[in-house]
Design a protein around this motif. Structure first.
Motif, PDB file in Angstrom:
ATOM      1  N   HIS A 141       0.843  -1.198   0.000  1.00  0.00           N
ATOM      2  CA  HIS A 141       0.000   0.000   0.000  1.00  0.00           C
ATOM      3  C   HIS A 141       0.875   1.243   0.000  1.00  0.00           C
ATOM      4  O   HIS A 141       1.949   1.284   0.601  1.00  0.00           O
ATOM      5  CB  HIS A 141      -0.900   0.043   1.239  1.00  0.00           C
ATOM      6  CG  HIS A 141      -1.919  -1.044   1.273  1.00  0.00           C
ATOM      7  ND1 HIS A 141      -3.069  -0.983   0.530  1.00  0.00           N
ATOM      8  CD2 HIS A 141      -1.956  -2.212   1.943  1.00  0.00           C
ATOM      9  CE1 HIS A 141      -3.780  -2.071   0.748  1.00  0.00           C
ATOM     10  NE2 HIS A 141      -3.129  -2.835   1.606  1.00  0.00           N
ATOM     11  N   LEU A 142       0.388   2.272  -0.659  1.00  0.00           N
ATOM     12  CA  LEU A 142       1.100   3.549  -0.679  1.00  0.00           C
ATOM     13  C   LEU A 142       1.094   4.188   0.704  1.00  0.00           C
ATOM     14  O   LEU A 142       2.072   4.821   1.107  1.00  0.00           O
ATOM     15  CB  LEU A 142       0.463   4.479  -1.710  1.00  0.00           C
ATOM     16  CG  LEU A 142       1.100   5.846  -1.925  1.00  0.00           C
ATOM     17  CD1 LEU A 142       2.555   5.697  -2.343  1.00  0.00           C
ATOM     18  CD2 LEU A 142       0.334   6.633  -2.957  1.00  0.00           C
ATOM     19  N   LEU A 143       0.024   3.990   1.457  1.00  0.00           N
ATOM     20  CA  LEU A 143      -0.059   4.557   2.799  1.00  0.00           C
ATOM     21  C   LEU A 143       0.988   3.955   3.730  1.00  0.00           C
ATOM     22  O   LEU A 143       1.597   4.672   4.527  1.00  0.00           O
ATOM     23  CB  LEU A 143      -1.461   4.358   3.366  1.00  0.00           C
ATOM     24  CG  LEU A 143      -1.737   4.987   4.726  1.00  0.00           C
ATOM     25  CD1 LEU A 143      -1.550   6.492   4.643  1.00  0.00           C
ATOM     26  CD2 LEU A 143      -3.123   4.657   5.194  1.00  0.00           C
ATOM     27  N   SER A 144       1.244   2.659   3.636  1.00  0.00           N
ATOM     28  CA  SER A 144       2.270   2.043   4.486  1.00  0.00           C
ATOM     29  C   SER A 144       3.663   2.536   4.106  1.00  0.00           C
ATOM     30  O   SER A 144       4.515   2.713   4.983  1.00  0.00           O
ATOM     31  CB  SER A 144       2.199   0.520   4.410  1.00  0.00           C
ATOM     32  OG  SER A 144       2.523   0.072   3.116  1.00  0.00           O
TER      33      SER A 144
ATOM     34  N   ALA B 109       7.624  18.015   6.491  1.00  0.00           N
ATOM     35  CA  ALA B 109       6.231  18.442   6.350  1.00  0.00           C
ATOM     36  C   ALA B 109       5.854  18.585   4.873  1.00  0.00           C
ATOM     37  O   ALA B 109       4.751  18.192   4.469  1.00  0.00           O
ATOM     38  CB  ALA B 109       6.006  19.756   7.083  1.00  0.00           C
ATOM     39  N   CYS B 110       6.776  19.108   4.070  1.00  0.00           N
ATOM     40  CA  CYS B 110       6.514  19.213   2.631  1.00  0.00           C
ATOM     41  C   CYS B 110       6.411  17.837   1.986  1.00  0.00           C
ATOM     42  O   CYS B 110       5.569  17.607   1.117  1.00  0.00           O
ATOM     43  CB  CYS B 110       7.608  20.025   1.949  1.00  0.00           C
ATOM     44  SG  CYS B 110       7.633  21.749   2.415  1.00  0.00           S
ATOM     45  N   GLU B 111       7.250  16.917   2.423  1.00  0.00           N
ATOM     46  CA  GLU B 111       7.214  15.548   1.903  1.00  0.00           C
ATOM     47  C   GLU B 111       5.914  14.858   2.282  1.00  0.00           C
ATOM     48  O   GLU B 111       5.309  14.140   1.469  1.00  0.00           O
ATOM     49  CB  GLU B 111       8.416  14.769   2.441  1.00  0.00           C
ATOM     50  CG  GLU B 111       8.464  13.329   2.043  1.00  0.00           C
ATOM     51  CD  GLU B 111       8.049  12.408   3.159  1.00  0.00           C
ATOM     52  OE1 GLU B 111       7.572  11.307   2.830  1.00  0.00           O
ATOM     53  OE2 GLU B 111       8.174  12.778   4.334  1.00  0.00           O
TER      54      GLU B 111
ATOM     55  N   LEU C 253       0.612  12.782   0.778  1.00  0.00           N
ATOM     56  CA  LEU C 253      -0.838  12.674   0.966  1.00  0.00           C
ATOM     57  C   LEU C 253      -1.609  13.149  -0.262  1.00  0.00           C
ATOM     58  O   LEU C 253      -2.655  12.588  -0.597  1.00  0.00           O
ATOM     59  CB  LEU C 253      -1.268  13.464   2.195  1.00  0.00           C
ATOM     60  CG  LEU C 253      -0.920  12.813   3.526  1.00  0.00           C
ATOM     61  CD1 LEU C 253      -1.308  13.728   4.674  1.00  0.00           C
ATOM     62  CD2 LEU C 253      -1.594  11.471   3.671  1.00  0.00           C
ATOM     63  N   ALA C 254      -1.094  14.163  -0.950  1.00  0.00           N
ATOM     64  CA  ALA C 254      -1.739  14.606  -2.188  1.00  0.00           C
ATOM     65  C   ALA C 254      -1.672  13.514  -3.248  1.00  0.00           C
ATOM     66  O   ALA C 254      -2.650  13.269  -3.968  1.00  0.00           O
ATOM     67  CB  ALA C 254      -1.085  15.884  -2.690  1.00  0.00           C
TER      68      ALA C 254
ATOM     69  N   THR D  23      -4.172   9.218  -6.310  1.00  0.00           N
ATOM     70  CA  THR D  23      -4.130   7.819  -6.727  1.00  0.00           C
ATOM     71  C   THR D  23      -5.414   7.094  -6.349  1.00  0.00           C
ATOM     72  O   THR D  23      -5.946   6.305  -7.134  1.00  0.00           O
ATOM     73  CB  THR D  23      -2.924   7.112  -6.081  1.00  0.00           C
ATOM     74  OG1 THR D  23      -1.736   7.799  -6.451  1.00  0.00           O
ATOM     75  CG2 THR D  23      -2.821   5.679  -6.514  1.00  0.00           C
ATOM     76  N   ALA D  24      -5.910   7.361  -5.159  1.00  0.00           N
ATOM     77  CA  ALA D  24      -7.152   6.708  -4.730  1.00  0.00           C
ATOM     78  C   ALA D  24      -8.343   7.157  -5.575  1.00  0.00           C
ATOM     79  O   ALA D  24      -9.245   6.366  -5.843  1.00  0.00           O
ATOM     80  CB  ALA D  24      -7.409   7.001  -3.262  1.00  0.00           C
TER      81      ALA D  24
END
Length: 98
Positions: A25-28, A68-70, A75-76, A81-82
């Motif tokens: 997953h991209l979130l992980s 923070a920028c990363e 998240l964007a 993607t979602a």
């Protein structure tokens, strides 16, 4: 190696191993990157205290700003993607598709 150095080194290595081996997953992947940045931030924050110098005191704030920028860019990308693919699985992403 002191226990503090060992703790931050192992936290960074665990985040790197999670990023390398658990890429479903991209979130992980984003959480592993944030864990790595957090361990670097804490290590850089404690480094001037151990050396008793104030010359390196601006480095953690610069790292925190880049982190923070990363996180915002990650998240964007996760939301984009979602919305386009319907999932955050990294296997569904391909550079050959538009």
């Amino acid at each position: 190696m002191t226990p503090v150095h060992f703790a931050f080194t192992s936290a960074f290595v665990l985040g790197l191993m999670g990023l390398a081996f658990h890429r479903t997953h991209l979130l992980s992947a984003l959480l592993c990157l944030e864990g790595m940045m957090l361990s670097l931030f804490i290590a850089l924050s404690l480094w001037p205290l151990q050396l008793d110098s104030t010359g390196y005191s601006s480095a953690p704030m610069l790292l925190l700003a880049f982190s923070a920028c990363e996180a915002a860019a990650g998240l964007a990308l996760l939301v984009a993607t979602a919305r386009t693919h319907g999932t955050d699985h990294l296997q569904s992403l391909s550079l050959l598709q538009c």
